[in-house]
Design a protein around this motif. Structure first.
Motif, mmCIF file in Angstrom:
data_model
loop_
_atom_site.group_PDB
_atom_site.id
_atom_site.type_symbol
_atom_site.label_atom_id
_atom_site.label_comp_id
_atom_site.label_asym_id
_atom_site.label_seq_id
_atom_site.Cartn_x
_atom_site.Cartn_y
_atom_site.Cartn_z
ATOM 1 N N ASN A 277 19.877 -18.348 45.111
ATOM 2 C CA ASN A 277 20.897 -19.165 45.774
ATOM 3 C C ASN A 277 22.128 -19.440 44.917
ATOM 4 O OD1 ASN A 277 20.076 -21.267 44.053
ATOM 5 N ND2 ASN A 277 18.804 -22.248 45.623
ATOM 6 N N ASP A 278 22.007 -19.292 43.607
ATOM 7 C CA ASP A 278 23.170 -19.550 42.749
ATOM 8 C C ASP A 278 24.094 -18.361 42.612
ATOM 9 O OD1 ASP A 278 21.065 -18.290 41.304
ATOM 10 O OD2 ASP A 278 22.070 -18.758 39.414
ATOM 11 N N ILE A 279 23.631 -17.183 43.047
ATOM 12 C CA ILE A 279 24.471 -15.988 42.954
ATOM 13 C C ILE A 279 24.737 -15.344 44.311
ATOM 14 C CG2 ILE A 279 23.732 -15.454 40.589
ATOM 15 C CD1 ILE A 279 21.900 -13.289 41.793
ATOM 16 N N CYS A 280 24.085 -15.828 45.351
ATOM 17 C CA CYS A 280 24.236 -15.233 46.683
ATOM 18 C C CYS A 280 25.476 -15.788 47.370
ATOM 19 C CB CYS A 280 23.006 -15.519 47.527
ATOM 20 S SG CYS A 280 23.139 -14.884 49.221
ATOM 21 N N CYS B 132 17.455 -21.140 52.000
ATOM 22 C CA CYS B 132 18.375 -21.058 50.861
ATOM 23 C C CYS B 132 18.033 -22.054 49.758
ATOM 24 C CB CYS B 132 19.810 -21.276 51.333
ATOM 25 S SG CYS B 132 20.457 -19.951 52.395
ATOM 26 N N ARG B 133 17.547 -23.228 50.119
ATOM 27 C CA ARG B 133 17.301 -24.263 49.110
ATOM 28 C C ARG B 133 16.198 -23.860 48.129
ATOM 29 N NH1 ARG B 133 20.000 -28.756 49.406
ATOM 30 N NH2 ARG B 133 21.126 -29.304 51.319
ATOM 31 N N SER C 162 24.737 -18.084 50.405
ATOM 32 C CA SER C 162 23.892 -19.266 50.249
ATOM 33 C C SER C 162 24.553 -20.499 50.850
ATOM 34 C CB SER C 162 23.585 -19.495 48.773
ATOM 35 O OG SER C 162 22.872 -20.712 48.602
#
Length: 212
Positions: free
Chosen positions: A204-207, A198-199, A210
């Motif tokens: 990761n900003d929309i999942c 994830c990092r 995450s």
């Protein structure tokens, strides 16, 4: 299903297209028949292993007639490294006989005709239609597509048919074949089954799944 809390399909497509500009099937083929056989062999087997087998296989068997005429034990031995070789050989022979009997030896171009072939389900038919004939009728749902679609919030289903049903209205028709390739590439490289990265994921900003 409701897509509240789901990632934006448009954003997912835009970002993954940029990340994987060459996303396409990794199965090696030069004809509709070759891809059809390769997809049957790919069940519970890696594309890399299938390609290792089909190099010699496609040189030996060049037509549905060749497969249909092959002694079962010989065809089984030729595809043994892909696993489940007895069932796969039976499917390939049955599929080839149906092509000869019902389609003049040619791979058909419709979902209805493809899924009527022995050993061919909707997933396989979608692969053939999208990659060979440019028909984006549905979405290929393999383990990667199912996993990522759940994590991204596009579906809550686990059955591939139901997952595809949820995806079809979300994915623009022109992108349906590519969408599956993009999720497969991302699933193999980043959004892995046991330990998703994830990092370093560009989504990761929309999942909604995450951990970042």
């Amino acid at each position: 299903m409701t897509t509240t809390g789901a990632a934006s399909m448009q954003t997912v497509l835009e970002r993954l297209k940029g990340e994987y500009p060459n996303a396409e099937t990794e199965l090696t083929y030069s004809s509709p028949l070759e891809l059809l056989v390769a997809v049957i062999l790919s069940a519970q087997c890696t594309d890399v292993r299938v390609n290792q087998v089909t190099g010699n296989l496609f040189a030996k068997y060049r037509s549905p007639e060749d497969y249909a005429a092959a002694p079962p034990e010989e065809l089984e031995e030729d595809i043994r490294p892909t696993g489940f070789f007895r069932n796969k050989a039976r499917s390939i022979r049955g599929m080839s006989e149906a092509l000869i009997r019902d389609h003049d030896g040619k791979v058909p171009r419709t979902m209805q005709e493809l899924v009527a072939l022995p050993g061919v389900g909707r997933k396989t038919a979608n692969v053939i239609l999208g990659n060979v004939f440019g028909v984006n009728e549905g979405v290929v749902v393999d383990t990667h597509v199912k996993r990522l679609s759940n994590r991204l919030g596009f579906t809550e289903e686990s059955d591939p048919v139901k997952v595809e049903r949820d995806l079809i209205p979300l994915v623009p028709e022109r992108d349906r074949t590519l969408f599956a390739h993009l999720l497969i590439f991302h699933g193999r490289n980043v959004c892995k089954a046991r330990k998703p990265l994830c990092r370093t994921c560009l989504l990761n900003d929309i999942c909604p799944s995450s951990t970042v």
